[in-house]
Design a protein around this motif. Structure first.
Motif, PDB file in Angstrom:
ATOM      1  N   ASN A  18       0.822  -1.206   0.000  1.00 34.84           N
ATOM      2  CA  ASN A  18       0.000   0.000   0.000  1.00 34.84           C
ATOM      3  C   ASN A  18       0.853   1.251   0.000  1.00 34.84           C
ATOM      4  O   ASN A  18       1.882   1.310   0.670  1.00 34.84           O
ATOM      5  CB  ASN A  18      -0.889   0.053   1.257  1.00 34.84           C
ATOM      6  N   LEU A  19       0.399   2.242  -0.711  1.00 31.82           N
ATOM      7  CA  LEU A  19       0.954   3.581  -0.579  1.00 31.82           C
ATOM      8  C   LEU A  19       0.235   4.240   0.588  1.00 31.82           C
ATOM      9  O   LEU A  19      -0.987   4.391   0.574  1.00 31.82           O
ATOM     10  CB  LEU A  19       0.750   4.381  -1.872  1.00 31.82           C
ATOM     11  N   ASP A  20       0.982   4.608   1.622  1.00 35.09           N
ATOM     12  CA  ASP A  20       0.396   5.177   2.836  1.00 35.09           C
ATOM     13  C   ASP A  20       0.430   6.708   2.782  1.00 35.09           C
ATOM     14  O   ASP A  20       1.503   7.311   2.730  1.00 35.09           O
ATOM     15  CB  ASP A  20       1.180   4.721   4.077  1.00 35.09           C
ATOM     16  N   TYR A  21      -0.745   7.315   2.812  1.00 39.42           N
ATOM     17  CA  TYR A  21      -0.866   8.769   2.894  1.00 39.42           C
ATOM     18  C   TYR A  21      -1.103   9.108   4.362  1.00 39.42           C
ATOM     19  O   TYR A  21      -2.184   8.844   4.902  1.00 39.42           O
ATOM     20  CB  TYR A  21      -2.009   9.263   2.016  1.00 39.42           C
ATOM     21  N   VAL A  22      -0.079   9.649   5.017  1.00 41.38           N
ATOM     22  CA  VAL A  22      -0.100   9.825   6.468  1.00 41.38           C
ATOM     23  C   VAL A  22      -0.290  11.299   6.817  1.00 41.38           C
ATOM     24  O   VAL A  22       0.485  12.160   6.392  1.00 41.38           O
ATOM     25  CB  VAL A  22       1.209   9.305   7.097  1.00 41.38           C
ATOM     26  N   TYR A  23      -1.331  11.552   7.617  1.00 44.47           N
ATOM     27  CA  TYR A  23      -1.680  12.915   8.019  1.00 44.47           C
ATOM     28  C   TYR A  23      -1.492  13.080   9.520  1.00 44.47           C
ATOM     29  O   TYR A  23      -1.984  12.268  10.309  1.00 44.47           O
ATOM     30  CB  TYR A  23      -3.136  13.231   7.650  1.00 44.47           C
ATOM     31  N   ARG A  24      -0.789  14.134   9.914  1.00 44.68           N
ATOM     32  CA  ARG A  24      -0.619  14.478  11.329  1.00 44.68           C
ATOM     33  C   ARG A  24      -1.792  15.360  11.761  1.00 44.68           C
ATOM     34  O   ARG A  24      -2.069  16.391  11.136  1.00 44.68           O
ATOM     35  CB  ARG A  24       0.687  15.241  11.531  1.00 44.68           C
ATOM     36  N   VAL A  25      -2.491  14.950  12.813  1.00 46.86           N
ATOM     37  CA  VAL A  25      -3.668  15.687  13.273  1.00 46.86           C
ATOM     38  C   VAL A  25      -3.618  15.858  14.786  1.00 46.86           C
ATOM     39  O   VAL A  25      -2.932  15.120  15.497  1.00 46.86           O
ATOM     40  CB  VAL A  25      -4.973  14.960  12.880  1.00 46.86           C
ATOM     41  N   ASP A  26      -4.358  16.861  15.275  1.00 47.68           N
ATOM     42  CA  ASP A  26      -4.461  17.063  16.715  1.00 47.68           C
ATOM     43  C   ASP A  26      -5.200  15.906  17.366  1.00 47.68           C
ATOM     44  O   ASP A  26      -4.834  15.424  18.436  1.00 47.68           O
ATOM     45  CB  ASP A  26      -5.188  18.375  17.009  1.00 47.68           C
ATOM     46  N   HIS A  27      -6.270  15.444  16.698  1.00 49.35           N
ATOM     47  CA  HIS A  27      -7.055  14.319  17.185  1.00 49.35           C
ATOM     48  C   HIS A  27      -7.670  13.616  15.987  1.00 49.35           C
ATOM     49  O   HIS A  27      -7.774  14.191  14.900  1.00 49.35           O
ATOM     50  CB  HIS A  27      -8.155  14.785  18.163  1.00 49.35           C
ATOM     51  N   ILE A  28      -8.057  12.382  16.178  1.00 48.26           N
ATOM     52  CA  ILE A  28      -8.688  11.615  15.100  1.00 48.26           C
ATOM     53  C   ILE A  28     -10.033  12.249  14.754  1.00 48.26           C
ATOM     54  O   ILE A  28     -10.849  12.532  15.632  1.00 48.26           O
ATOM     55  CB  ILE A  28      -8.892  10.145  15.525  1.00 48.26           C
TER      56      ILE A  28
END
Length: 295
Positions: free
Chosen positions: A10-20
């Motif tokens: 899989n190509l993983d698109y990773v997002y940093r967030v304050d909360h889910i």
């Protein structure tokens, strides 16, 4: 003994967030990266970084060339990876400030395996070899049946757990590698100790590896039990923790290491992986793990 892993890429698109993000909510991400991932390729690279010889099988789409490059870089045999028309599988991953994650998975090429392809790959392996499987590709039940007929040892990481696994003859599994959530889904129980005991009772011929997050891991085989605590660290990204543990555990088995040493090595490797971002890039090499254990 050879290890064949027919698994996801899989190509993983990773997002940093304050909360889910919650239902109906819109939030802004604090950062975004694209990594190579998928439980299948993660575990193959973990095996290779741990020093094992591993053959990876599975499907990539027209956008999947990076996986062939990664196999070459990390020493994973890629001759059984097949390129087809369409998109490679991908994920959208949110990681919050506590390093917890949630993952949305699109199967893509991972769901295009055929019986002809599976039979062709398995024809190169024999009695005693290990087939490693997860549940991010199709036809898991067929692969289990065919590998069992060949006398292969079948290692199953039943993740993500869904109805397709109900078609799998679990009595044919040689090694279960699962967390307490997946163990609960198989057994119908919630208490980790009860889950472990039920897995050992239900599958008395299998090796059972149950990971328990902050409570470490427990291993059972033919009435024997071993416990492994975690190595406390400041976690940054837990995405590849389980895959790292799986790869290092199987590498230790292939080498014939004592179970206590295998568990210790696997736990240390996982503790290093969670201090780094991404899936594939976070997995440590065997030398790093050995040096960390000596400190």
């Amino acid at each position: 003994m050879k290890v064949l892993n027919i698994g996801s890429m899989n190509l993983d698109y990773v997002y940093r967030v304050d909360h889910i993000v919650q239902p109906g909510e819109t939030i802004s991400s604090e950062g975004m990266n694209i990594f190579l991932g998928g439980k299948g390729i993660n575990q193959s690279i973990a095996l290779a970084k741990a020093g094992a010889e591993v053959y990876h099988g599975g499907m990539i789409g027209e956008d999947g060339e990076a996986f062939l490059d990664a196999c070459k870089e990390y020493g994973v045999h890629s001759r059984y990876i097949c390129r087809i028309e369409g998109k490679t599988g991908h994920t959208i991953i949110q990681i919050d400030k506590e390093a917890q994650n949630c993952i949305l998975l699109y199967g893509g090429a991972n769901q295009k395996l055929t019986h002809e392809y599976i039979d062709g790959v398995l024809s190169h392996f024999q009695d005693g070899d290990i087939l490693l499987l997860q549940n991010e590709v199709n036809d898991i039940a067929y692969m289990v049946d065919q590998a069992y007929e060949k006398g292969m040892q079948i290692a199953l990481n039943p993740s993500p757990f869904d109805d397709r696994l109900k078609d799998v003859d679990m009595d044919k599994i040689s090694i279960f590698l699962l967390n307490e959530i997946e163990g609960g889904q198989i057994t119908g129980l919630t208490d980790p100790e009860e889950i472990f005991e039920e897995m050992c009772r239900r599958f008395p011929k299998a090796k059972i590896v149950l990971t328990l997050g902050k409570d470490g891991a427990v291993y059972g085989e033919q009435g024997k039990r071993y416990e492994q605590p975690i190595f406390p660290v400041q976690a940054v990204d837990t995405t590849a923790a389980g895959d790292t543990f799986t790869g290092y555990f199987l590498a230790g088995l292939v080498e014939g290491m004592p179970i206590e040493k295998i568990l210790e090595m696997s736990a240390k490797a996982s503790s290093i992986a969670v201090t780094r971002e991404g899936a594939v890039p976070s997995i440590p090499y065997r030398k790093e793990v050995q040096e960390a254990l000596q400190q």
